[in-house]
Write an enzyme that holds these catalytic residues in place. Structure first.
Site, PDB file in Angstrom:
ATOM      1  N   CYS A 245       0.828  -1.206   0.000  1.00  0.00           N
ATOM      2  CA  CYS A 245       0.000   0.000   0.000  1.00  0.00           C
ATOM      3  C   CYS A 245       0.865   1.260   0.000  1.00  0.00           C
ATOM      4  O   CYS A 245       0.401   2.338  -0.404  1.00  0.00           O
ATOM      5  CB  CYS A 245      -0.950   0.000   1.186  1.00  0.00           C
ATOM      6  SG  CYS A 245      -0.161  -0.223   2.794  1.00  0.00           S
ATOM      7  N   HIS A 246       2.128   1.138   0.407  1.00  0.00           N
ATOM      8  CA  HIS A 246       3.020   2.303   0.418  1.00  0.00           C
ATOM      9  C   HIS A 246       3.328   2.785  -0.996  1.00  0.00           C
ATOM     10  O   HIS A 246       3.792   3.910  -1.176  1.00  0.00           O
ATOM     11  CB  HIS A 246       4.322   1.969   1.154  1.00  0.00           C
ATOM     12  CG  HIS A 246       5.072   0.807   0.576  1.00  0.00           C
ATOM     13  ND1 HIS A 246       4.782  -0.501   0.909  1.00  0.00           N
ATOM     14  CD2 HIS A 246       6.093   0.749  -0.326  1.00  0.00           C
ATOM     15  CE1 HIS A 246       5.594  -1.301   0.253  1.00  0.00           C
ATOM     16  NE2 HIS A 246       6.396  -0.570  -0.514  1.00  0.00           N
TER      17      HIS A 246
END
Length: 275
Positions: A245-246
């Site tokens: 998700c980063h």
């Protein structure tokens, strides 16, 4: 590097993440770790691949364009970038097993979850697993282990949590191997809505070293008007780092809204790009 040294360097990373605004210098970091400055720098660089000064720079960068070598408007563009082999390898390494409806409803009641804290080049991580796979991964925030533990308990409210440092060490090793692109395999035991699971599967296709916008993820799952809902699903990701998700950022290139702190997101992106 022995386990004690690895843990000390990981804790130093957590300190930098919590105090990067103070721009801690090498002497300060070395003294906290109990090492002479030159020796500390060599140990730190050997573990993380970057110097302490460079790591502080990663965390202080204002936006993703300061970190990322490339940006992509679509997942297809990222796939076609020449890093697609890495992306497909990462995707193939991870198998998602959805929690049963009963487990979701009971929030883990009757389920035994084993957990442990483990050092990484991004700082200490907390991982948790059931007998079917890894169910949770987060990072220490502001040097406080209670923060990820509270989030683990929130997500699996009624599960029986058992500390098992030794029993989770092999999973910790595999997590780092997959992040580095080594050919190993890991099963994730997750619960989420069908939409969330769809988004998380799409995130697995973002290559290491690339980033895409929330809109690009929405387009990839066939829901181009669902950028805001995609953002919520990205934020609900229970297995940080592995489900990357980063690597999802605002269209403007600004890096914000990461559950484990914006500095750590910038650090991970910086390590992935070698910026």
């Amino acid at each position: 590097m022995n386990n004690d040294q690895y843990a000390i360097i990981s804790q130093s990373i957590d300190y930098i993440a919590a105090h990067w605004r103070d721009q801690p210098d090498l002497e300060t970091l070395a003294a906290r770790a109990g090492y002479e400055a030159t020796h500390f720098q060599k140990l730190f660089t050997r573990m993380t691949g970057v110097s302490p000064h460079k790591m502080v720079q990663y965390m202080a960068a204002h936006n993703a364009r300061d970190l990322l070598l490339r940006q992509y408007s679509t997942l297809d563009a990222a796939y076609d970038s020449g890093m697609s082999g890495n992306a497909r390898l990462h995707d193939a390494m991870i198998n998602i097993v959805a929690a049963t409806p009963g487990e979701v409803k009971r929030k883990g009641q009757g389920l035994v979850i084993r957990y442990g804290y483990h050092p990484t080049p991004m700082g200490d991580m907390l991982i948790a697993q059931t007998d079917r796979g890894l169910c949770w991964l987060g990072f220490v925030v502001d040097e406080d282990r209670a923060i990820p533990m509270a989030r683990l308990r929130r997500d699996w409210e009624y599960a029986d949590l058992v500390e098992d440092q030794g029993g989770t060490s092999d999973t910790a090793r595999k997590i780092l191997e997959i992040w580095r692109g080594t050919d190993t395999h890991l099963t994730l035991h997750l619960y989420g809505t069908n939409f969330q699971l769809q988004v998380w599967q799409a995130l697995l296709k973002i290559p290491c070293g690339a980033s895409v916008s929330y809109k690009a993820v929405a387009d990839a799952i066939g829901k181009p008007k669902a950028s805001r809902a995609v953002g919520s699903a990205v934020g609900a990701n229970p297995v940080s780092l592995l489900i990357p998700c980063h690597r999802v950022i605002q269209s403007s290139g600004i890096v914000e809204n990461y559950g484990w702190g914006t500095p750590r997101k910038k650090l991970i992106l910086g390590l992935e790009t070698g910026a």
